[in-house]
Write a protein that holds these residues in place. Structure first.
Motif, PDB file in Angstrom:
ATOM      1  N   ALA A 253     -40.166  13.284  60.907  1.00  0.00           N
ATOM      2  CA  ALA A 253     -41.200  12.270  60.733  1.00  0.00           C
ATOM      3  C   ALA A 253     -42.586  12.897  60.783  1.00  0.00           C
ATOM      4  O   ALA A 253     -43.492  12.487  60.059  1.00  0.00           O
ATOM      5  CB  ALA A 253     -41.057  11.189  61.806  1.00  0.00           C
ATOM      6  N   SER A 254     -42.758  13.892  61.635  1.00  0.00           N
ATOM      7  CA  SER A 254     -44.035  14.568  61.796  1.00  0.00           C
ATOM      8  C   SER A 254     -43.953  15.968  61.220  1.00  0.00           C
ATOM      9  O   SER A 254     -43.034  16.728  61.534  1.00  0.00           O
ATOM     10  CB  SER A 254     -44.425  14.638  63.269  1.00  0.00           C
ATOM     11  N   ARG A 407     -44.441  12.048  53.382  1.00  0.00           N
ATOM     12  CA  ARG A 407     -44.660  12.503  54.753  1.00  0.00           C
ATOM     13  C   ARG A 407     -46.053  13.090  54.913  1.00  0.00           C
ATOM     14  O   ARG A 407     -46.683  12.965  55.964  1.00  0.00           O
ATOM     15  CB  ARG A 407     -43.619  13.533  55.172  1.00  0.00           C
ATOM     16  N   LYS A 409     -48.669  12.058  53.675  1.00  0.00           N
ATOM     17  CA  LYS A 409     -49.657  10.964  53.638  1.00  0.00           C
ATOM     18  C   LYS A 409     -50.681  11.175  52.521  1.00  0.00           C
ATOM     19  O   LYS A 409     -51.846  10.806  52.648  1.00  0.00           O
ATOM     20  CB  LYS A 409     -50.389  10.819  54.974  1.00  0.00           C
TER      21      LYS A 409
END
Length: 491
Positions: A253-254, A407, A409
């Motif tokens: 996710a990060s 991911r 962004k």
């Protein structure tokens, strides 16, 4: 791969190191392996295959071949570049000695020969696993080698005496055929195991079914673009990556967790090289990018710079290049702080330090001991996008490109989807996503051969030069093996 594996390999090497397979390319044979000491019991094979991974780790930890010739790095405060970075290679400067590759290949050949005499009746799956990993390792060594030198000798027999064949270089296309044959042999061995599961990754530091598929996909992309494999190889690569997508992986996710998490607990990583602070002096290759304390003193943002106290743990040699920074066109890209940070002194900006592999801060110092990633899911998504784009399927290329952009962004890709434009965007995205992961030079060669870029105009240190894309052969190699020809362009 824990510390016990290193101890096993140390003992193993003391017993089994031999010059024979190295002599295929460079020296007269001096000694033979004492195989009547090793390979006496079924229990000998598991530590042996574990030991071979140390050769893989050594090559994976060398940025000379996968990074230096690209555009990613410039000097920081303590330059440590080789002639590969300046593209001033010659038969007498920066030429390759192949000993390390053929040491790994030789150990694979010997294991594959010796294991045939053992039935493993009490644990047949162990034999299949050992065979699978050994075939995969041999494929990896050959694939790494042909991306460095192109044509290479194909040695498949074990050398246990002094009668060493002096082999000529086989065409890279023939070596690729062997690479894919070994990869398929590895996959077949894994699939024949009684408890086979394609989603099983018993160790992220050793080959498993999914990571062999990843290697095969990468090899097929090289075959398609560099070795004229065409659409057939591209479609095979797509199919292989489609199967990888069913093996239970997911993106972190990060983005911070891509290198921040150990591979053993990283859902995105298929395979990595393990590093521990006490086993490799000063850490992995990223230590060359970590500045030592004295050269960043006074920085207004010192807390955000991954500096070290002891110069043995960080060399301050590399920084991210302006060309690589310009790839990050969207300031909202969440990967930026985990890729580089610009040192801010009272007099203004200074060095753009690399933060991709920041190591770990211990009580005594920071150590560059992140796992070195070999294969991860985002890489494979972009390989699949690249394959679709090469086959003029811009819509599907965009689908896989956007999986990575989500991911980051940076939003969905809104540019043109014709082949030339989207291929260049995929190359740029690989430059952002995979920065400093020891893949860039080979990416650039692939896209050059595919017609997306002119590498001689793209890389600043290649402009105005005609340096061949493959490395020259060391003159000592040629002197000791009359059947070895010099790499094209250096004759």
């Amino acid at each position: 791969m824990k510390k016990w594996t290193i101890r096993i390999w140390t003992a193993f090497m003391a017993v089994t190191l031999f010059a024979g397979c190295e002599a295929i390319l460079e020296v007269e044979p001096e000694s033979s392996i004492t195989d009547n000491v090793f390979f006496q019991n079924e229990s000998d094979f598991e530590p042996n295959v574990v030991g071979i991974y140390t050769v893989l780790r050594s090559l994976a930890n060398n940025v000379t071949y996968g990074t230096e010739r690209g555009e990613e790095l410039i000097s920081a405060s303590n330059s440590r570049f080789t002639v590969a970075w300046s593209h001033t290679l010659s038969p007498t400067s920066g030429a390759v000695n192949y000993a390390e590759w053929y040491r790994g290949i030789g150990h694979c050949n010997l294991l594959l020969e010796k294991i045939q005499g053992f039935g493993f009746n009490s644990n047949p799956d162990l034999k299949k696993s050992i065979l699978a990993e050994t075939y995969a390792l041999r494929a990896w060594f050959y694939f790494h080698l042909i991306r460095v030198i192109g044509d290479a000798p194909i040695m498949l027999q074990a050398v246990t005496g002094e009668d060493v064949p002096l082999l000529a270089r086989s065409p890279a296309a023939d070596v690729m055929t062997q690479i894919l044959k070994d990869a398929d042999a590895a996959l077949d061995q894994f699939k024949s195991m009684s408890k086979f599961s394609k989603s099983a990754y018993p160790s992220r530091y050793r080959f498993a079914y999914g990571s062999v598929l990843a290697m095969k996909a990468e090899a097929l992309m090289w075959k398609a673009k560099v070795l004229a494999g065409g659409d057939a190889a591209l479609q095979q690569a797509v199919d292989v990556i489609t199967e990888i997508e069913t093996t239970g992986l997911q993106l972190n996710a990060s983005f911070a967790d891509v290198t921040g998490k150990r591979a053993s607990e990283n859902p995105e990583v298929l395979m990595a090289a393990f590093y521990h602070r006490d086993e490799t002096p000063g850490g992995n290759y990223a230590k060359n990018a970590l500045p030592f304390e004295s050269i960043v003193q006074g920085a207004l943002n010192l807390d955000s710079i991954p500096w070290v106290k002891n110069s043995g743990n960080g060399q301050g040699a590399y920084q991210i290049s302006p060309l690589s920074r310009t790839l990050f066109t969207n300031p909202a890209d969440v990967r930026i702080p985990f890729t580089w940070v610009t040192e801010r002194q009272p007099t203004g900006p200074k060095v753009a330090w690399i933060t991709k592999y920041p190591g770990k801060q211990y009580t005594d110092d920071r150590i560059s001991d992140n796992d070195i990633i070999l294969y991860r899911l985002a890489d494979l998504f972009l390989l699949k996008a690249e394959a679709f784009a090469a086959m003029n399927n811009g819509a599907l290329a965009k689908t896989y490109l956007d999986k990575v952009r989500a991911r980051a962004k940076t939003g969905e890709y809104t540019g043109a989807t014709d082949k030339a434009v989207i291929e260049k965007e995929i190359l740029n995205e690989r430059g952002r996503e995979l920065y400093f992961e020891n893949k860039r030079w080979w990416d650039l060669v692939r896209f050059h051969k595919g017609g997306t870029i002119d590498i001689y105009q793209y890389i600043p240190n290649l402009i105005g030069k005609t340096t061949p894309l493959f490395w020259p052969v060391n003159t000592t190699v040629m002197a000791n093996n009359p059947n070895i020809d010099q790499t094209e362009g250096y004759k």
